[in-house]
Design a protein around this motif. Structure first.
Motif, PDB file in Angstrom:
ATOM      1  N   SER A   3      -9.270   9.526  20.597  1.00  0.00           N
ATOM      2  CA  SER A   3      -7.974  10.146  20.289  1.00  0.00           C
ATOM      3  C   SER A   3      -6.925   9.100  19.917  1.00  0.00           C
ATOM      4  N   ILE A   4      -6.921   8.010  20.633  1.00  0.00           N
ATOM      5  CA  ILE A   4      -5.956   6.940  20.335  1.00  0.00           C
ATOM      6  C   ILE A   4      -6.270   6.308  18.983  1.00  0.00           C
ATOM      7  N   PHE A   5      -7.554   6.103  18.673  1.00  0.00           N
ATOM      8  CA  PHE A   5      -7.920   5.546  17.363  1.00  0.00           C
ATOM      9  C   PHE A   5      -7.528   6.492  16.226  1.00  0.00           C
ATOM     10  N   VAL A   6      -7.724   7.787  16.419  1.00  0.00           N
ATOM     11  CA  VAL A   6      -7.343   8.765  15.400  1.00  0.00           C
ATOM     12  C   VAL A   6      -5.829   8.747  15.200  1.00  0.00           C
ATOM     13  N   TYR A   7      -5.093   8.674  16.282  1.00  0.00           N
ATOM     14  CA  TYR A   7      -3.630   8.608  16.200  1.00  0.00           C
ATOM     15  C   TYR A   7      -3.185   7.340  15.465  1.00  0.00           C
ATOM     16  N   ARG A   8      -3.825   6.224  15.778  1.00  0.00           N
ATOM     17  CA  ARG A   8      -3.503   4.965  15.107  1.00  0.00           C
ATOM     18  C   ARG A   8      -3.778   5.070  13.599  1.00  0.00           C
ATOM     19  N   ALA A   9      -4.921   5.671  13.233  1.00  0.00           N
ATOM     20  CA  ALA A   9      -5.265   5.827  11.820  1.00  0.00           C
ATOM     21  C   ALA A   9      -4.273   6.751  11.115  1.00  0.00           C
ATOM     22  N   ALA A  10      -3.842   7.809  11.791  1.00  0.00           N
ATOM     23  CA  ALA A  10      -2.865   8.732  11.198  1.00  0.00           C
ATOM     24  C   ALA A  10      -1.533   8.035  10.952  1.00  0.00           C
ATOM     25  N   LEU A  11      -1.115   7.213  11.889  1.00  0.00           N
ATOM     26  CA  LEU A  11       0.135   6.476  11.701  1.00  0.00           C
ATOM     27  C   LEU A  11       0.026   5.488  10.541  1.00  0.00           C
ATOM     28  N   ALA A  12      -1.113   4.828  10.449  1.00  0.00           N
ATOM     29  CA  ALA A  12      -1.301   3.856   9.365  1.00  0.00           C
ATOM     30  C   ALA A  12      -1.347   4.561   8.007  1.00  0.00           C
ATOM     31  N   LYS A  13      -1.947   5.724   7.971  1.00  0.00           N
ATOM     32  CA  LYS A  13      -2.067   6.471   6.716  1.00  0.00           C
ATOM     33  C   LYS A  13      -0.709   6.975   6.227  1.00  0.00           C
ATOM     34  N   GLU A  14       0.163   7.315   7.160  1.00  0.00           N
ATOM     35  CA  GLU A  14       1.493   7.823   6.807  1.00  0.00           C
ATOM     36  C   GLU A  14       2.493   6.712   6.517  1.00  0.00           C
ATOM     37  N   ASN A  15       2.043   5.475   6.566  1.00  0.00           N
ATOM     38  CA  ASN A  15       2.933   4.318   6.370  1.00  0.00           C
ATOM     39  C   ASN A  15       4.121   4.379   7.329  1.00  0.00           C
ATOM     40  N   ALA A  16       3.827   4.563   8.589  1.00  0.00           N
ATOM     41  CA  ALA A  16       4.857   4.655   9.626  1.00  0.00           C
ATOM     42  C   ALA A  16       5.548   3.307   9.788  1.00  0.00           C
ATOM     43  N   PRO A  17       6.769   3.318  10.278  1.00  0.00           N
ATOM     44  CA  PRO A  17       7.469   2.047  10.528  1.00  0.00           C
ATOM     45  C   PRO A  17       6.685   1.184  11.521  1.00  0.00           C
TER      46      PRO A  17
END
Length: 120
Positions: free
Chosen positions: A46-60
């Motif tokens: 779950s944490i890896f998926v969340y990390r990937a989602a943040l990276a994909k959205e170009n989060a700050p």
């Protein structure tokens, strides 16, 4: 805990814990340890998926720290929970001697801490 029986070799009375009582408790212990490992791996995924989602959205960049903080919290919390669970499970298994007790506790803790720290 157990039944007092005469030892056939020494002739002394000793406490014997029959396999019919030990086996269900050992299986329960294995089931609880497996459940904790599945929960741990699910949390890591779950944490890896969340990390990937943040990276994909170009989060700050400051948002990219959140998965790392969650990961550190997960390692700490699961370590505390499983340590208490492992002590309870080994006590429940009712080993004959302290070396057997300590050996089983060591196996449970080392395996779980290895997976907990390195799966993350």
């Amino acid at each position: 805990k157990g039944i007092i029986l005469k030892n056939p070799v020494s002739g002394r009375l000793e406490i014997e814990y029959p396999p019919s009582l030990r086996t269900p408790k050992s299986r329960f212990s294995l089931m609880m340890s497996s459940t904790m490992l599945i929960l741990l791996l699910g949390t890591c995924v779950s944490i890896f998926v969340y990390r990937a989602a943040l990276a994909k959205e170009n989060a700050p960049s400051h948002m990219l720290l959140i998965p790392s903080i969650l990961n550190a919290i997960q390692i700490y919390v699961f370590g505390i929970i499983y340590e208490k669970l492992a002590h309870w499970l080994v006590h429940l298994e009712n080993h004959r001697s302290m070396p057997e007790h300590n050996s089983e506790l060591f196996k449970k803790l080392v395996f779980f801490h290895f997976v907990n720290n390195y799966a993350s």
